[in-house]
Each structure stands twice: as structure tokens, then as C-alpha cells.
Design an enzyme around this catalytic site. Structure first.
Site, PDB file in Angstrom:
ATOM      1  N   ARG A   1       3.175  11.085  61.326  1.00  0.00           N
ATOM      2  CA  ARG A   1       2.331   9.887  61.485  1.00  0.00           C
ATOM      3  C   ARG A   1       2.579   8.876  60.360  1.00  0.00           C
TER       4      ARG A   1
ATOM      5  N   LEU B   1       4.047  -1.039  47.046  1.00  0.00           N
ATOM      6  CA  LEU B   1       2.926  -1.709  46.383  1.00  0.00           C
ATOM      7  C   LEU B   1       2.521  -0.917  45.135  1.00  0.00           C
ATOM      8  N   THR B   2       2.352   0.400  45.278  1.00  0.00           N
ATOM      9  CA  THR B   2       1.859   1.244  44.178  1.00  0.00           C
ATOM     10  C   THR B   2       2.868   1.307  43.035  1.00  0.00           C
ATOM     11  N   GLU B   3       2.339   1.306  41.825  1.00  0.00           N
ATOM     12  CA  GLU B   3       3.211   1.394  40.642  1.00  0.00           C
ATOM     13  C   GLU B   3       2.836   2.619  39.815  1.00  0.00           C
TER      14      GLU B   3
ATOM     15  N   GLY C   1      -2.381   2.964  41.236  1.00  0.00           N
ATOM     16  CA  GLY C   1      -2.268   2.353  42.557  1.00  0.00           C
ATOM     17  C   GLY C   1      -3.538   1.700  43.054  1.00  0.00           C
TER      18      GLY C   1
ATOM     19  N   THR D   1       6.546   6.109  50.579  1.00  0.00           N
ATOM     20  CA  THR D   1       6.957   6.847  51.783  1.00  0.00           C
ATOM     21  C   THR D   1       8.235   6.240  52.356  1.00  0.00           C
TER      22      THR D   1
ATOM     23  N   GLN E   1     -23.295  34.257  65.534  1.00  0.00           N
ATOM     24  CA  GLN E   1     -24.032  32.992  65.371  1.00  0.00           C
ATOM     25  C   GLN E   1     -23.407  32.119  64.283  1.00  0.00           C
TER      26      GLN E   1
ATOM     27  N   LEU F   1      -9.603  31.492  59.675  1.00  0.00           N
ATOM     28  CA  LEU F   1      -8.441  32.301  60.053  1.00  0.00           C
ATOM     29  C   LEU F   1      -8.205  33.466  59.095  1.00  0.00           C
TER      30      LEU F   1
ATOM     31  N   GLU G   1      -3.358   4.901  50.776  1.00  0.00           N
ATOM     32  CA  GLU G   1      -4.013   3.828  51.550  1.00  0.00           C
ATOM     33  C   GLU G   1      -5.435   3.587  51.064  1.00  0.00           C
TER      34      GLU G   1
HETATM   35  P1  TGC Z   1     -10.216  -8.509  46.517  1.00  0.00           P
HETATM   36  O1  TGC Z   1     -10.779  -9.641  45.743  1.00  0.00           O
HETATM   37  O2  TGC Z   1     -11.133  -7.561  47.177  1.00  0.00           O
HETATM   38  O3  TGC Z   1      -9.231  -9.056  47.634  1.00  0.00           O
HETATM   39  C1  TGC Z   1      -8.256 -10.049  47.399  1.00  0.00           C
HETATM   40  C2  TGC Z   1      -8.124 -10.832  48.689  1.00  0.00           C
HETATM   41  O4  TGC Z   1      -7.707  -9.947  49.743  1.00  0.00           O
HETATM   42  C3  TGC Z   1      -8.712  -9.890  50.783  1.00  0.00           C
HETATM   43  N1  TGC Z   1      -8.815  -8.487  51.186  1.00  0.00           N
HETATM   44  C4  TGC Z   1      -8.319  -7.998  52.320  1.00  0.00           C
HETATM   45  N2  TGC Z   1      -7.717  -8.573  53.363  1.00  0.00           N
HETATM   46  C5  TGC Z   1      -7.336  -7.785  54.387  1.00  0.00           C
HETATM   47  N3  TGC Z   1      -7.511  -6.465  54.420  1.00  0.00           N
HETATM   48  C6  TGC Z   1      -8.114  -5.837  53.374  1.00  0.00           C
HETATM   49  N4  TGC Z   1      -8.272  -4.512  53.410  1.00  0.00           N
HETATM   50  C7  TGC Z   1      -8.557  -6.613  52.266  1.00  0.00           C
HETATM   51  N5  TGC Z   1      -9.169  -6.314  51.101  1.00  0.00           N
HETATM   52  C8  TGC Z   1      -9.339  -7.485  50.455  1.00  0.00           C
HETATM   53  C9  TGC Z   1      -9.977 -10.410  50.142  1.00  0.00           C
HETATM   54  O5  TGC Z   1     -10.830 -10.972  51.097  1.00  0.00           O
HETATM   55  C10 TGC Z   1      -9.441 -11.440  49.181  1.00  0.00           C
HETATM   56  O6  TGC Z   1      -9.093 -12.588  49.911  1.00  0.00           O
HETATM   57  P2  TGC Z   1      -9.299 -14.063  49.266  1.00  0.00           P
HETATM   58  O7  TGC Z   1      -8.857 -14.989  50.352  1.00  0.00           O
HETATM   59  O8  TGC Z   1     -10.756 -14.146  48.962  1.00  0.00           O
HETATM   60  O9  TGC Z   1      -8.443 -14.089  48.056  1.00  0.00           O
HETATM   61  O10 TGC Z   1      -9.198  -7.723  45.575  1.00  0.00           O
HETATM   62  P3  TGC Z   1      -9.486  -6.722  44.399  1.00  0.00           P
HETATM   63  O11 TGC Z   1      -8.404  -6.934  43.398  1.00  0.00           O
HETATM   64  O12 TGC Z   1     -10.926  -6.800  43.991  1.00  0.00           O
HETATM   65  O13 TGC Z   1      -9.179  -5.285  45.053  1.00  0.00           O
HETATM   66  C11 TGC Z   1     -10.033  -4.693  45.897  1.00  0.00           C
HETATM   67  C12 TGC Z   1      -9.522  -3.275  46.258  1.00  0.00           C
HETATM   68  C13 TGC Z   1      -9.797  -2.286  45.152  1.00  0.00           C
HETATM   69  C14 TGC Z   1     -10.334  -2.882  47.482  1.00  0.00           C
HETATM   70  C15 TGC Z   1      -8.018  -3.289  46.576  1.00  0.00           C
HETATM   71  O14 TGC Z   1      -7.261  -3.511  45.448  1.00  0.00           O
HETATM   72  C16 TGC Z   1      -7.574  -2.000  47.231  1.00  0.00           C
HETATM   73  O15 TGC Z   1      -7.659  -1.852  48.439  1.00  0.00           O
HETATM   74  N6  TGC Z   1      -7.034  -1.004  46.432  1.00  0.00           N
HETATM   75  C17 TGC Z   1      -6.425   0.187  46.967  1.00  0.00           C
HETATM   76  C18 TGC Z   1      -4.929   0.035  46.991  1.00  0.00           C
HETATM   77  C19 TGC Z   1      -4.292   0.779  48.111  1.00  0.00           C
HETATM   78  O16 TGC Z   1      -4.894   1.122  49.095  1.00  0.00           O
HETATM   79  N7  TGC Z   1      -2.991   1.004  48.030  1.00  0.00           N
HETATM   80  C20 TGC Z   1      -2.261   1.592  49.079  1.00  0.00           C
HETATM   81  C21 TGC Z   1      -0.768   1.471  48.858  1.00  0.00           C
HETATM   82  S1  TGC Z   1       0.206   1.658  50.328  1.00  0.00           S
HETATM   83  C22 TGC Z   1       0.040   3.267  50.749  1.00  0.00           C
HETATM   84  O17 TGC Z   1      -0.685   4.032  50.205  1.00  0.00           O
HETATM   85  C23 TGC Z   1       0.877   3.673  51.868  1.00  0.00           C
HETATM   86  S2  TGC Z   1       0.729   5.314  52.343  1.00  0.00           S
HETATM   87  C24 TGC Z   1       1.617   5.163  53.736  1.00  0.00           C
HETATM   88  C25 TGC Z   1       1.769   6.357  54.565  1.00  0.00           C
HETATM   89  O18 TGC Z   1       2.622   7.212  54.232  1.00  0.00           O
HETATM   90  O19 TGC Z   1       1.069   6.434  55.615  1.00  0.00           O
HETATM   91  P1  FAD Z   2      -5.267   5.905  40.540  1.00  0.00           P
HETATM   92  O1  FAD Z   2      -5.411   4.519  41.072  1.00  0.00           O
HETATM   93  O2  FAD Z   2      -4.725   6.080  39.184  1.00  0.00           O
HETATM   94  O3  FAD Z   2      -6.680   6.630  40.651  1.00  0.00           O
HETATM   95  C1  FAD Z   2      -6.971   7.842  39.948  1.00  0.00           C
HETATM   96  C2  FAD Z   2      -8.394   8.299  40.276  1.00  0.00           C
HETATM   97  O4  FAD Z   2      -9.326   7.309  39.859  1.00  0.00           O
HETATM   98  C3  FAD Z   2      -8.650   8.483  41.783  1.00  0.00           C
HETATM   99  O5  FAD Z   2      -9.455   9.609  41.996  1.00  0.00           O
HETATM  100  C4  FAD Z   2      -9.410   7.218  42.177  1.00  0.00           C
HETATM  101  O6  FAD Z   2     -10.251   7.400  43.302  1.00  0.00           O
HETATM  102  C5  FAD Z   2     -10.215   6.989  40.929  1.00  0.00           C
HETATM  103  N1  FAD Z   2     -10.640   5.601  40.769  1.00  0.00           N
HETATM  104  C6  FAD Z   2      -9.881   4.490  40.866  1.00  0.00           C
HETATM  105  N2  FAD Z   2     -10.619   3.395  40.647  1.00  0.00           N
HETATM  106  C7  FAD Z   2     -11.879   3.814  40.389  1.00  0.00           C
HETATM  107  C8  FAD Z   2     -13.113   3.163  40.080  1.00  0.00           C
HETATM  108  N3  FAD Z   2     -13.178   1.838  40.003  1.00  0.00           N
HETATM  109  N4  FAD Z   2     -14.208   3.917  39.868  1.00  0.00           N
HETATM  110  C9  FAD Z   2     -14.145   5.262  39.954  1.00  0.00           C
HETATM  111  N5  FAD Z   2     -13.029   5.940  40.248  1.00  0.00           N
HETATM  112  C10 FAD Z   2     -11.906   5.228  40.461  1.00  0.00           C
HETATM  113  N6  FAD Z   2       1.940   3.580  47.926  1.00  0.00           N
HETATM  114  C11 FAD Z   2       2.704   2.560  48.415  1.00  0.00           C
HETATM  115  O7  FAD Z   2       2.662   1.445  47.919  1.00  0.00           O
HETATM  116  N7  FAD Z   2       3.546   2.779  49.478  1.00  0.00           N
HETATM  117  C12 FAD Z   2       3.668   3.984  50.071  1.00  0.00           C
HETATM  118  O8  FAD Z   2       4.429   4.133  51.035  1.00  0.00           O
HETATM  119  C13 FAD Z   2       2.899   5.081  49.554  1.00  0.00           C
HETATM  120  N8  FAD Z   2       3.047   6.315  50.074  1.00  0.00           N
HETATM  121  C14 FAD Z   2       2.410   7.385  49.477  1.00  0.00           C
HETATM  122  C15 FAD Z   2       2.697   8.678  49.895  1.00  0.00           C
HETATM  123  C16 FAD Z   2       2.084   9.765  49.273  1.00  0.00           C
HETATM  124  C17 FAD Z   2       2.426  11.150  49.696  1.00  0.00           C
HETATM  125  C18 FAD Z   2       1.125   9.558  48.251  1.00  0.00           C
HETATM  126  C19 FAD Z   2       0.416  10.716  47.612  1.00  0.00           C
HETATM  127  C20 FAD Z   2       0.842   8.276  47.833  1.00  0.00           C
HETATM  128  C21 FAD Z   2       1.505   7.173  48.414  1.00  0.00           C
HETATM  129  N9  FAD Z   2       1.301   5.870  47.951  1.00  0.00           N
HETATM  130  C22 FAD Z   2       2.029   4.830  48.464  1.00  0.00           C
HETATM  131  C23 FAD Z   2       0.470   5.641  46.770  1.00  0.00           C
HETATM  132  C24 FAD Z   2      -1.026   5.607  47.043  1.00  0.00           C
HETATM  133  O9  FAD Z   2      -1.391   4.441  47.697  1.00  0.00           O
HETATM  134  C25 FAD Z   2      -1.732   5.738  45.688  1.00  0.00           C
HETATM  135  O10 FAD Z   2      -1.539   7.072  45.257  1.00  0.00           O
HETATM  136  C26 FAD Z   2      -3.218   5.425  45.778  1.00  0.00           C
HETATM  137  O11 FAD Z   2      -3.426   4.056  46.053  1.00  0.00           O
HETATM  138  C27 FAD Z   2      -3.964   5.803  44.482  1.00  0.00           C
HETATM  139  O12 FAD Z   2      -3.280   5.348  43.355  1.00  0.00           O
HETATM  140  P2  FAD Z   2      -2.964   6.357  42.141  1.00  0.00           P
HETATM  141  O13 FAD Z   2      -2.356   7.569  42.720  1.00  0.00           O
HETATM  142  O14 FAD Z   2      -2.185   5.621  41.137  1.00  0.00           O
HETATM  143  O15 FAD Z   2      -4.385   6.766  41.564  1.00  0.00           O
END
Ligand code: TGC
Ligand code: FAD
Length: 387
Positions: A94, A135-137, A141, A168, A283, A342, A367
Site C-alpha cells: 500500500r 520531505l522528512t529530514e 520530520g 519510501t 466468553q 494466536l 504521514e
Molecule cells: P501550518 O501553519 O499548519 O500550515 C501551513 C499551511 O499549510 C496548510 N495546511 C494544509 N494544507 C493541506 N493539507 C494539510 N494537511 C495541511 N496542513 C496545513 C495550512 O492551512 C497553511 O496554509 P496557509 O495558506 O495558511 O499558509 O503549518 P505548521 O508549520 O504549523 O505545521 C503543522 C503540522 C505540524 C500539522 C505539519 O507540519 C505536519 O503535518 N507535520 C507532520 C509532517 C508529516 O506528516 N510528514 C510526512 C512526510 S511524508 C511521509 O511520511 C510519507 S510515508 C509514505 C508511505 O510510505 O506511505
Molecule cells: P520526530 O518528528 O523527531 O518526532 C519524535 C517524537 O516526538 C514522536 O513521537 C512525535 O510524535 C513526537 N512529537 C513531535 N512533535 C511533538 C510535539 N509538538 N509535542 C509532543 N510530541 C511531539 N518521509 C518522507 O518525507 N517521505 C517518505 O516517503 C517517508 N516514508 C517513510 C517510511 C517509513 C518506513 C518511515 C518509518 C518513515 C517515513 N517517512 C517519510 C518519515 C516520516 O514522515 C517521519 O518519520 C515522521 O513524520 C516523524 O518524523 P521523525 O521520525 O523525525 O520523528
């Protein structure tokens, strides 16, 4: 006919259109016939089953909601059902589809130039080209707004420096969607494999998502033409909008993984005789199985309503956060519960729960971690950002 419905305690099947059911059953057949027979071996040997990619493309599983460019133009509920079935197979399979569709084809389709769309989308729909999303560094992340990867304009080109981690499909990708800080804020770039200064390295020793490639990406003075920038992707909202697409699919996927674990636990309880009768007669076991059905049913309804909102253009990204949080949490909890039901056999990868359980440890982190999604919902209902 594959059993793609169990459990369906609330007759959710009747809420689907014929087309949606047909898409789900086609993918269910693919998962039963092609994924399940090999996935334990892939997981054990840390191998992503690349041989499945052409078949997934043939089924139209890449970019299925996109219009034109060889994509199927399905609705979002059908897309969700695809993700549910793929994750019933394995989160790694997925993940591959999520990244290709939601994190690479979606940004090209939404933010790309005509030239970028024509060049990449038809090839990616057929999986002749593979993509990844950076995106993640390494330094964290959850707060991508503080990214260190930088793109500087030098003449008519961009020069990219930095690194991305946990990516990924990173090392198998022909193109990486890379998000970098510029003097005007975050921008997105299409970085092709083979660009001088661009290298990748797979991350070893994973005990989760073992049937998936996860890599680091390094950018050392990579020179990119302006035409490789996604022209309309401006600010952090652009990559976050891509995450919304992928998180939406994960909300369905978590339910798929839970359904697989529930079915295996139920089957085991029917056959395991202890203290003179099958476990289903106890149960305590019925309560555990009933509780799984309760959680799966709420997850199914949440995912379906989210999909209907998305199809009506009324879905908000905070609703996706709640669904990703709820449905991955229920998947992980049910996988752990099924593993325990199991008994000792549950620790073997010959049974699916331990594999799903380990996979979902990644899914609950990537995500957006569970905490991040809780804080997103918290901010929405209080108006106060508490990150
Ligand atoms: P914040 O001020 O909340 O947002 C900046 C601007 O973005 C808009 N926005 C969104 N738009 C669309 N979808 C969303 N989910 C959005 N979240 C926010 C927001 O409205 C704003 O727009 P504007 O026009 O006002 O500028 O930004 P923030 O810096 O306060 O961050 C909020 C936070 C913590 C929620 C965000 O940084 C976040 O989501 N952090 C988590 C990062 C994350 O999920 N990384 C994932 C990396 S990719 C991955 O993991 C792939 S795994 C793939 C796989 O194998 O399936
Ligand atoms: P951190 O951000 O360092 O967080 C560490 C801990 O702190 C977590 O428990 C978190 O919940 C907690 N935390 C964070 N902020 C707060 C807060 N404000 N208050 C309290 N607790 C907090 N990224 C990509 O860009 N592209 C990809 O394709 C991708 N694929 C991935 C595949 C796998 C198998 C994995 C494991 C990760 C992948 N990622 C990818 C990265 C993923 O998105 C990040 O791991 C995730 O966003 C969390 O970042 P981090 O691991 O650096 O944890």
C-alpha cells in the site's frame, strides 16, 4: 469471489456503488492471488516485491483518481477501497501505491507544468517510471517548516543541497519530488535519478515495513533547470496538501490491515480447542472478537463518510487527521490483540498479525505521527496551536 467484506456488521457494502464494489473485488482478487502467497517471504527477507509493479499498473492502481494522462479518474471512495485491500495484503505494498499516486503523481498533476504532466504522468500510471517524495529530514520530520535542504537560484538554474531521510521507494525511484527552502519559502522540485550530486542509500535493519524500500537521499550541489521546479507549488501548504491525499488512503488502509488480523484470529478461535471446546465458545474470546468488530465498523464508517465528503469537495484536512489517527490506531491495536490470540504461533510471520503489527508501527509514525494528528484536531477545536 474473494471475501473482501468480512466483517461487514453494518452492511456497509450496500452503501457502495456497483463500480466501487467492482474495483474493491478486483483488487481483493489481486491481493489474494498475488500478494498473500509471497508477502511473508518478502517480509522475512526484507524484499519489496517489484515483480508486482507491472500488474498493479495493469489494474490501474497508480494515480487512479486523476483525470487524463492515462489515469482511471475513479472517485475517492473507490481509491480508498483500493488502499484498504492493498493494506489487507501488506502496508509496504500500500505504501508503494500511496507514494506513487498521492505523493508523486498528485503534486505533478496539481502543481506541475503541462510539460511535466505530459512527460511524467502517463509513464508513472504505467509504472514505467517510479517516484518518491522527499520531505522528512534527519533532524526531525514532524516540523517540516524548519527543513534545512536549500535550493538557491544561480543564474537560470537552481542549486540543491541537503538530505532527506526515511524516503519510501527512494533508491528505486526514477524521480524524486524534493521539497526545499528557498529565499521565497518552500518550493518543490522534480529531481531525476542520475543528476550529478544526487545519491541515495537504503536504510537497513528495519523491523517494520520490511517489504518496502526506505532510503536516504543526498543532494550535493545538484544543479537543476527552472523547468524542474513545480511552478505553482508555493509554501509549506503544497507538500502538506500531498500528505492529505496519502493520509486519506492510509485511513482506509488501517482498516484493511485490521480486517486481515480479525479474520485470522476468528478462524483460529473456531479451530483451537482448549479446555474441551473451541475458543469461540469462551466468553472472554467473544468479547475480544466483538471488540475488534466494533472498532473495525467505526473505522469503516469513518473512512466511507470521509470519502463521500472528499468526493463532494467538502473534506477538510483536519478530518483526515482524525481518520488517520483513529484507523491506524485501531489497526495497530487489533494487530497486537490478534497476535496474542494466536498464542505462540502468533509470533511467526506465517501468521499475518505480527507482520501487520510491526508494519503499523511505521504507519502510526509516518504521514504525521499519532501525536501530530491529535494536535491538529486539538488546534481545530480550540483554535490554539499546541505543537
Ligand atoms: P501550518 O501553519 O499548519 O500550515 C501551513 C499551511 O499549510 C496548510 N495546511 C494544509 N494544507 C493541506 N493539507 C494539510 N494537511 C495541511 N496542513 C496545513 C495550512 O492551512 C497553511 O496554509 P496557509 O495558506 O495558511 O499558509 O503549518 P505548521 O508549520 O504549523 O505545521 C503543522 C503540522 C505540524 C500539522 C505539519 O507540519 C505536519 O503535518 N507535520 C507532520 C509532517 C508529516 O506528516 N510528514 C510526512 C512526510 S511524508 C511521509 O511520511 C510519507 S510515508 C509514505 C508511505 O510510505 O506511505
Ligand atoms: P520526530 O518528528 O523527531 O518526532 C519524535 C517524537 O516526538 C514522536 O513521537 C512525535 O510524535 C513526537 N512529537 C513531535 N512533535 C511533538 C510535539 N509538538 N509535542 C509532543 N510530541 C511531539 N518521509 C518522507 O518525507 N517521505 C517518505 O516517503 C517517508 N516514508 C517513510 C517510511 C517509513 C518506513 C518511515 C518509518 C518513515 C517515513 N517517512 C517519510 C518519515 C516520516 O514522515 C517521519 O518519520 C515522521 O513524520 C516523524 O518524523 P521523525 O521520525 O523525525 O520523528
Amino acid at each position: 469471489m474473494p471475501d473482501s467484506k468480512t466483517p461487514d456488521f453494518y452492511h456497509i457494502d450496500s452503501l457502495l456503488s456497483n463500480d466501487e464494489r467492482q474495483v474493491r473485488d478486483t483488487v481483493a482478487r489481486f491481493v489474494d492471488d498475488r500478494v498473500l502467497p509471497i508477502i511473508a517471504e518478502c517480509f522475512e527477507h526484507e524484499r519489496f516485491p517489484t515483480e508486482l509493479i507491472p500488474e498493479m499498473a495493469e489494474l490501474g492502481l497508480f494515480g487512479p483518481t486523476l483525470q487524463d494522462y492515462g489515469c482511471a479518474g475513479l472517485n475517492n471512495v473507490a481509491y480508498g477501497l483500493i488502499m484498504q485491500e492493498l493494506e489487507r495484503g501488506d502496508s509496504g505494498v500500500r505504501s508503494f501505491a500511496s507514494v506513487q499516486s498521492g505523493l508523486v503523481m498528485y503534486p505533478i498533476h496539481t502543481y506541475g507544468s503541462d510539460e511535466q504532466k505530459k512527460r511524467w504522468l502517463p509513464e508513472m500510471a504505467r509504472a514505467r517510471k517510479i517516484g518518491c517524495f522527499g520531505l522528512t529530514e534527519p533532524d526531525g520530520g514532524s516540523d517540516p517548516g524548519t527543513m534545512k535542504t536549500r535550493a538557491e537560484k544561480k543564474g537560470s538554474d537552481w542549486v540543491l543541497n541537503g538530505a532527506k531521510m526515511w524516503i519510501t521507494s527512494g533508491s528505486i525511484a526514477d524521480v524524486a519530488v524534493v521539497w526545499a527552502m528557498t529565499e521565497h519559502g518552500v518550493r518543490g522540485f522534480l529531481l531525476e535519478k542520475g543528476t550529478p550530486g544526487f545519491t541515495s542509500r537504503d536504510i537497513p535493519h528495519k523491523f517494520s515495513l520490511r517489504a518496502s524500500v526506505t532510503s536516504e537521499l543526498f543532494f550535493d550541489n545538484c544543479r537543476l533547470p527552472e523547468s524542474s521546479r513545480l511552478p505553482t507549488a508555493e509554501g509549506l501548504g503544497a507538500p502538506l496538501s500531498c500528505l492529505t491525499q496519502a493520509r486519506y488512503g492510509i485511513a482506509w488502509g488501517g482498516v484493511g490491515a485490521a480486517m486481515a488480523c480479525y479474520r485470522e484470529a476468528l478462524e483460529f478461535c473456531r479451530n483451537r480447542v482448549l479446555f474441551g471446546s473451541p475458543l469461540i465458545n469462551k466468553q472472554h474470546m467473544q468479547i475480544r472478537l466483538a471488540d475488534m468488530v466494533r472498532r473495525i465498523t467505526t473505522g469503516q464508517l469513518l473512512a466511507l463518510q470521509l470519502g463521500r465528503l472528499k468526493d463532494q469537495g467538502e473534506m477538510h484536512h483536519t478530518q483526515v487527521s482524525l481518520a488517520k489517527w483513529n484507523n491506524v490506531r485501531l489497526g495497530l491495536d487489533i494487530a497486537r490483540e490478534a497476535r496474542d490470540i494466536l498464542g505462540a504461533g502468533g509470533i511467526s510471520v506465517e501468521c499475518c498479525p505480527v507482520r501487520h503489527m510491526l508494519n503499523l508501527e511505521s504507519v502510526i509514525t509516518y504521514e504525521g505521527t499519532e501525536t501530530i494528528h491529535q494536535l491538529v484536531v486539538g488546534r481545530e477545536i480550540t483554535g490554539v496551536a499546541a505543537f
